[in-house]
Design a protein around this motif. Structure first.
Motif, PDB file in Angstrom:
ATOM      1  N   ARG A 117       0.831  -1.208   0.000  1.00  0.00           N
ATOM      2  CA  ARG A 117       0.000   0.000   0.000  1.00  0.00           C
ATOM      3  C   ARG A 117       0.864   1.257   0.000  1.00  0.00           C
ATOM      4  NH1 ARG A 117      -2.876  -1.595   3.710  1.00  0.00           N
ATOM      5  NH2 ARG A 117      -2.083  -0.419   5.496  1.00  0.00           N
ATOM      6  N   PHE A 118       1.963   1.239   0.738  1.00  0.00           N
ATOM      7  CA  PHE A 118       2.876   2.388   0.745  1.00  0.00           C
ATOM      8  C   PHE A 118       3.487   2.606  -0.636  1.00  0.00           C
ATOM      9  CE2 PHE A 118       7.471   3.590   1.332  1.00  0.00           C
ATOM     10  CZ  PHE A 118       7.238   4.948   1.454  1.00  0.00           C
ATOM     11  N   LEU A 119       3.921   1.534  -1.277  1.00  0.00           N
ATOM     12  CA  LEU A 119       4.495   1.648  -2.618  1.00  0.00           C
ATOM     13  C   LEU A 119       3.479   2.247  -3.593  1.00  0.00           C
ATOM     14  CD1 LEU A 119       6.309  -1.817  -2.836  1.00  0.00           C
ATOM     15  CD2 LEU A 119       7.394   0.415  -2.544  1.00  0.00           C
ATOM     16  N   GLN A 120       2.229   1.847  -3.449  1.00  0.00           N
ATOM     17  CA  GLN A 120       1.178   2.362  -4.329  1.00  0.00           C
ATOM     18  C   GLN A 120       0.853   3.819  -4.010  1.00  0.00           C
ATOM     19  OE1 GLN A 120      -1.699  -0.675  -3.306  1.00  0.00           O
ATOM     20  NE2 GLN A 120      -1.381  -1.775  -5.229  1.00  0.00           N
ATOM     21  N   ASP A 121       0.729   4.140  -2.729  1.00  0.00           N
ATOM     22  CA  ASP A 121       0.349   5.500  -2.332  1.00  0.00           C
ATOM     23  C   ASP A 121       1.384   6.529  -2.776  1.00  0.00           C
ATOM     24  OD1 ASP A 121      -1.891   4.438  -1.163  1.00  0.00           O
ATOM     25  OD2 ASP A 121      -1.144   4.577   0.901  1.00  0.00           O
ATOM     26  N   ALA A 122       2.663   6.181  -2.647  1.00  0.00           N
ATOM     27  CA  ALA A 122       3.732   7.118  -2.995  1.00  0.00           C
ATOM     28  C   ALA A 122       4.198   6.947  -4.442  1.00  0.00           C
ATOM     29  CB  ALA A 122       4.920   6.934  -2.051  1.00  0.00           C
ATOM     30  N   GLU A 123       3.567   6.015  -5.160  1.00  0.00           N
ATOM     31  CA  GLU A 123       3.922   5.726  -6.560  1.00  0.00           C
ATOM     32  C   GLU A 123       5.418   5.473  -6.721  1.00  0.00           C
ATOM     33  OE1 GLU A 123       2.179   8.171  -9.574  1.00  0.00           O
ATOM     34  OE2 GLU A 123       0.322   8.463  -8.439  1.00  0.00           O
ATOM     35  N   ILE A 124       5.943   4.677  -5.806  1.00  0.00           N
ATOM     36  CA  ILE A 124       7.345   4.261  -5.882  1.00  0.00           C
ATOM     37  C   ILE A 124       7.447   3.135  -6.901  1.00  0.00           C
ATOM     38  CG2 ILE A 124       9.243   3.186  -4.601  1.00  0.00           C
ATOM     39  CD1 ILE A 124       8.073   4.565  -2.083  1.00  0.00           C
ATOM     40  N   ARG A 125       8.389   3.230  -7.809  1.00  0.00           N
ATOM     41  CA  ARG A 125       8.535   2.217  -8.853  1.00  0.00           C
ATOM     42  C   ARG A 125       9.776   1.365  -8.571  1.00  0.00           C
ATOM     43  NH1 ARG A 125       5.839   3.736 -13.603  1.00  0.00           N
ATOM     44  NH2 ARG A 125       6.305   1.619 -14.333  1.00  0.00           N
ATOM     45  N   LEU A 126       9.550   0.110  -8.298  1.00  0.00           N
ATOM     46  CA  LEU A 126      10.657  -0.829  -8.149  1.00  0.00           C
ATOM     47  C   LEU A 126      11.165  -1.199  -9.535  1.00  0.00           C
ATOM     48  CD1 LEU A 126       9.142  -3.134  -5.374  1.00  0.00           C
ATOM     49  CD2 LEU A 126      10.523  -1.068  -5.102  1.00  0.00           C
ATOM     50  N   VAL A 127      12.432  -1.546  -9.621  1.00  0.00           N
ATOM     51  CA  VAL A 127      13.028  -1.860 -10.920  1.00  0.00           C
ATOM     52  C   VAL A 127      13.282  -3.361 -11.022  1.00  0.00           C
ATOM     53  CG1 VAL A 127      15.340  -1.336 -10.028  1.00  0.00           C
ATOM     54  CG2 VAL A 127      14.949  -1.366 -12.490  1.00  0.00           C
ATOM     55  N   ARG A 128      12.997  -3.911 -12.183  1.00  0.00           N
ATOM     56  CA  ARG A 128      13.215  -5.348 -12.397  1.00  0.00           C
ATOM     57  C   ARG A 128      14.712  -5.638 -12.496  1.00  0.00           C
ATOM     58  NH1 ARG A 128       8.053  -6.675 -14.095  1.00  0.00           N
ATOM     59  NH2 ARG A 128       7.051  -4.980 -15.252  1.00  0.00           N
ATOM     60  N   LEU A 129      15.123  -6.710 -11.857  1.00  0.00           N
ATOM     61  CA  LEU A 129      16.529  -7.077 -11.951  1.00  0.00           C
ATOM     62  C   LEU A 129      16.899  -7.442 -13.388  1.00  0.00           C
ATOM     63  CD1 LEU A 129      19.113  -7.446 -10.290  1.00  0.00           C
ATOM     64  CD2 LEU A 129      18.534  -9.869 -10.104  1.00  0.00           C
ATOM     65  N   GLU A 130      15.957  -8.011 -14.142  1.00  0.00           N
ATOM     66  CA  GLU A 130      16.243  -8.344 -15.542  1.00  0.00           C
ATOM     67  C   GLU A 130      16.687  -7.102 -16.321  1.00  0.00           C
ATOM     68  OE1 GLU A 130      12.729 -11.061 -14.367  1.00  0.00           O
ATOM     69  OE2 GLU A 130      13.486  -9.054 -13.898  1.00  0.00           O
ATOM     70  N   TYR A 131      16.053  -5.980 -16.025  1.00  0.00           N
ATOM     71  CA  TYR A 131      16.429  -4.733 -16.692  1.00  0.00           C
ATOM     72  C   TYR A 131      17.834  -4.304 -16.278  1.00  0.00           C
ATOM     73  CZ  TYR A 131      16.594   0.279 -17.687  1.00  0.00           C
ATOM     74  OH  TYR A 131      16.979   1.525 -18.110  1.00  0.00           O
ATOM     75  N   LEU A 132      18.154  -4.464 -15.001  1.00  0.00           N
ATOM     76  CA  LEU A 132      19.489  -4.090 -14.534  1.00  0.00           C
ATOM     77  C   LEU A 132      20.561  -4.980 -15.159  1.00  0.00           C
ATOM     78  CD1 LEU A 132      18.861  -3.337 -10.749  1.00  0.00           C
ATOM     79  CD2 LEU A 132      18.806  -1.781 -12.709  1.00  0.00           C
ATOM     80  N   VAL A 133      20.236  -6.252 -15.360  1.00  0.00           N
ATOM     81  CA  VAL A 133      21.173  -7.156 -16.033  1.00  0.00           C
ATOM     82  C   VAL A 133      21.455  -6.650 -17.446  1.00  0.00           C
ATOM     83  CG1 VAL A 133      21.482  -9.485 -16.965  1.00  0.00           C
ATOM     84  CG2 VAL A 133      20.527  -9.175 -14.666  1.00  0.00           C
ATOM     85  N   GLU A 134      20.405  -6.251 -18.150  1.00  0.00           N
ATOM     86  CA  GLU A 134      20.580  -5.745 -19.512  1.00  0.00           C
ATOM     87  C   GLU A 134      21.332  -4.414 -19.514  1.00  0.00           C
ATOM     88  OE1 GLU A 134      16.838  -5.645 -21.545  1.00  0.00           O
ATOM     89  OE2 GLU A 134      16.387  -7.750 -21.096  1.00  0.00           O
ATOM     90  N   LEU A 135      21.083  -3.606 -18.502  1.00  0.00           N
ATOM     91  CA  LEU A 135      21.780  -2.328 -18.381  1.00  0.00           C
ATOM     92  C   LEU A 135      23.281  -2.567 -18.209  1.00  0.00           C
ATOM     93  CD1 LEU A 135      20.353   0.469 -18.348  1.00  0.00           C
ATOM     94  CD2 LEU A 135      20.617   0.475 -15.861  1.00  0.00           C
ATOM     95  N   GLN A 136      23.613  -3.553 -17.386  1.00  0.00           N
ATOM     96  CA  GLN A 136      25.022  -3.875 -17.166  1.00  0.00           C
ATOM     97  C   GLN A 136      25.678  -4.381 -18.449  1.00  0.00           C
ATOM     98  OE1 GLN A 136      25.757  -7.397 -14.938  1.00  0.00           O
ATOM     99  NE2 GLN A 136      27.844  -6.829 -14.350  1.00  0.00           N
TER     100      GLN A 136
END
Length: 395
Positions: free
Chosen positions: A14-33
Motif C-alpha cells: 500500500r505504501f508503494l502504491q500511495d507514494a507511486e514508488i517504482r521498483l526496478v526489475r533485476l532483468e532490466y538491470l542485467v541488460e543495463l550492465q
C-alpha cells in the motif's frame, strides 16, 4: 498522513502504491550492465523496456496482483513468460548506497554491477524487484506533481529499510580507483542550465568520495535495517540515545538533516521495537550484548524470546534484560553461562516481578552445582511464574 505497519506485507504494498514508488526489475538491470549503461533517472526509466517487452519499472497493476501469505508474509505472483504460466517468489530488495557524485550516484557502474552480481542467481526460480532511489523516485528537476510524490515517499522512507518483507542490501564500498581509471568518459545526467539530460564527462561531475560509514543518511538506512525480529551479529539495533550520539559525528550534505534523521530514527525504533512480539538473539559479542541490553526496555510487547546455542557467552545482564522486557515465553540456551553469571542472574530475577512469565526455559549444562543451586532457589521463589529446566532436569 496514513501510517504503515512494519510487519504486514499488504501495508508495504500500500505504501508503494500511495507514494507511486517504482521498483526496478533485476532483468532490466542485467541488460543495463551488459550494455555498459549507467542507471537512468526515474523520469527516463519510465519509458524503457526489457528485451522481452516488459517495462523496466514494476507498475501498480503488478503490485495489485501480488499474493501474500497472511501467515508467513511470503510474497508471490503468477508469471506467463517463459511458458508455462507458474507462481514464483517475489524478492523485494532495498539498496542502501552512497551517491558518488551530486548528479549521479554511480558514474562508473560499480554499484550496478554489485547489485546484479548479488541477486542474479535468484532469477532462476523467482523475481527480484529492487528499490534504488535514483531510478525508483523522481529526481531533480521534478514537476510539482512529481515533487509531491517524492516528498510523500521521503516521509516514510524508513519503511523500505525496516519492513520485515524487505531485504536490505548495503553497498558500503565506493568505486575502486582502478575501475575509475578504466571507465572514463561521459554519462547522461540532468543539466539545469540546459534543462535537459545530456552527456557530461565524469571528471566534470561534482564527485563525493566521503566513505559510506561516515555518511549520515547511509547510517540511518543501516540502522533501520537492523530493526528486525532476528538480532544477529552486527545487526543489533541501537536505541535512540546511543544512535543520536553516534550520528552527530557523521557527515550530512545538509547539516539540517541531522535533527530530521535523529527524530525519524527515534520514531521508527519505538514503532518497530514496541510492535515486535518475537525476537531471535544470536551471535553477539560483549559490546553488542551491552547495546542490546540498552534497547530491551523499548521491546514492551515481547511474547517470545529465543537465545539459541549459537549465542556467544550469554551473560546475566542480557538474560535479566530479556526477562525485564515483559516477554512471557523465554527460551535461553546458556551453554557458556558461568557459575557467577548464573548466581547474578538468579539474584537479578529474584528482585524482579516475574508475574508476566508463562515459561522460562534455561539450558545450562556447563555450570556446576553452585550455579544450579542458585537457579533452583530462584525458581522456588518465583514458582508461580517461572518454569526452569536443565535439559531433562526440571526445577
Amino acid at each position: 498522513m496514513q501510517s504503515y505497519d512494519l510487519e504486514d506485507s499488504q501495508s508495504l504494498v500500500r505504501f508503494l502504491q500511495d507514494a507511486e514508488i517504482r521498483l526496478v526489475r533485476l532483468e532490466y538491470l542485467v541488460e543495463l550492465q551488459k550494455a555498459e549503461r549507467v542507471f537512468p533517472r526515474r523520469q527516463e526509466a519510465e519509458t524503457e523496456t526489457t528485451r522481452c517487452g516488459q517495462t523496466a519499472l514494476v507498475d501498480a497493476s503488478e503490485l495489485a496482483r501480488l499474493e501474500i501469505d497472511e501467515r508467513t508474509g511470503h510474497i508471490s505472483t503468477m508469471i506467463n513468460f517463459p511458458w508455462p504460466p507458474r507462481r514464483v517468489t517475489v524478492n523485494l530488495v532495498s539498496i542502501s548506497h552512497a551517491w558518488e557524485s551530486m548528479e549521479h550516484p554511480d558514474p562508473w557502474r560499480f554499484q550496478l554491477e554489485a547489485i546484479v552480481d548479488a541477486f542474479r542467481v535468484r532469477l532462476c526460480d523467482g523475481l527480484v524487484w529492487v528499490f534504488f532511489d535514483y531510478i525508483s523516485l523522481h529526481q531533480y528537476k521534478r514537476s510539482t506533481a512529481q515533487d509531491q510524490l517524492f516528498q510523500r515517499a521521503l516521509h516514510d522512507m524508513h519503511i523500505l529499510y525496516a519492513h520485515e518483507a524487505v531485504e536490505v542490501h548495503l553497498l558500503e564500498d565506493l568505486t575502486p580507483e582502478s575501475l575509475k581509471g578504466s571507465r572514463k568518459g561521459a554519462i547522461p545526467v540532468y543539466c539545469e542550465g540546459k534543462d535537459t539530460v545530456k552527456a557530461v564527462p565524469i571528471q566534470d561531475l561534482k564527485l563525493n568520495v566521503t566513505p559510506y560509514d561516515v555518511r549520515g543518511w547511509c547510517q540511518a538506512e543501516m540502522e533501520w535495517a537492523r530493526l528486525r525480529a532476528s538480532v544477529k551479529g552486527a545487526s543489533v539495533p541501537r536505541p535512540p540515545q546511543i544512535f543520536k550520539k553516534a550520528i552527530s559525528q557523521l557527515q550530512f550534505t545538509h547539516r539540517s538533516d541531522l535533527d530530521a534523521v535523529v527524530q525519524l530514527q527515534e520514531k521508527v525504533f519505538e514503532q518497530k521495537a514496541s510492535s515486535t512480539e518475537r525476537l531471535l538473539i544470536q551471535d553477539l559479542d560483549a559490546v553488542k550484548i551491552k547495546t542490546l541490553c540498552a534497547a530491551m526496555p523499548f521491546y514492551r510487547n515481547l511474547k517470545e524470546v529465543v537465545i539459541p546455542a549459537a549465542s556467544l557467552k550469554v551473560r546475566c545482564s542480557l538474560a535479566a534484560a530479556v526477562v525485564r522486557s515483559g516477554a512471557c515465553d523465554i527460551q535461553m540456551n546458556c551453554e557458556h553461562l558461568r557459575d557467577e553469571d548464573a548466581i547474578a542472574f538468579a539474584v537479578a530475577l529474584s528482585k524482579n516481578d516475574c508475574g508476566h512469565l508463562q515459561r522460562l526455559s534455561i539450558k545450562c549444562n556447563a555450570i556446576s552445582k553452585r550455579g544450579t543451586d542458585a537457579l533452583q532457589q530462584m525458581a522456588a521463589q518465583q514458582c508461580n511464574a517461572v518454569h526452569c529446566h536443565s535439559e531433562d532436569t526440571e526445577w
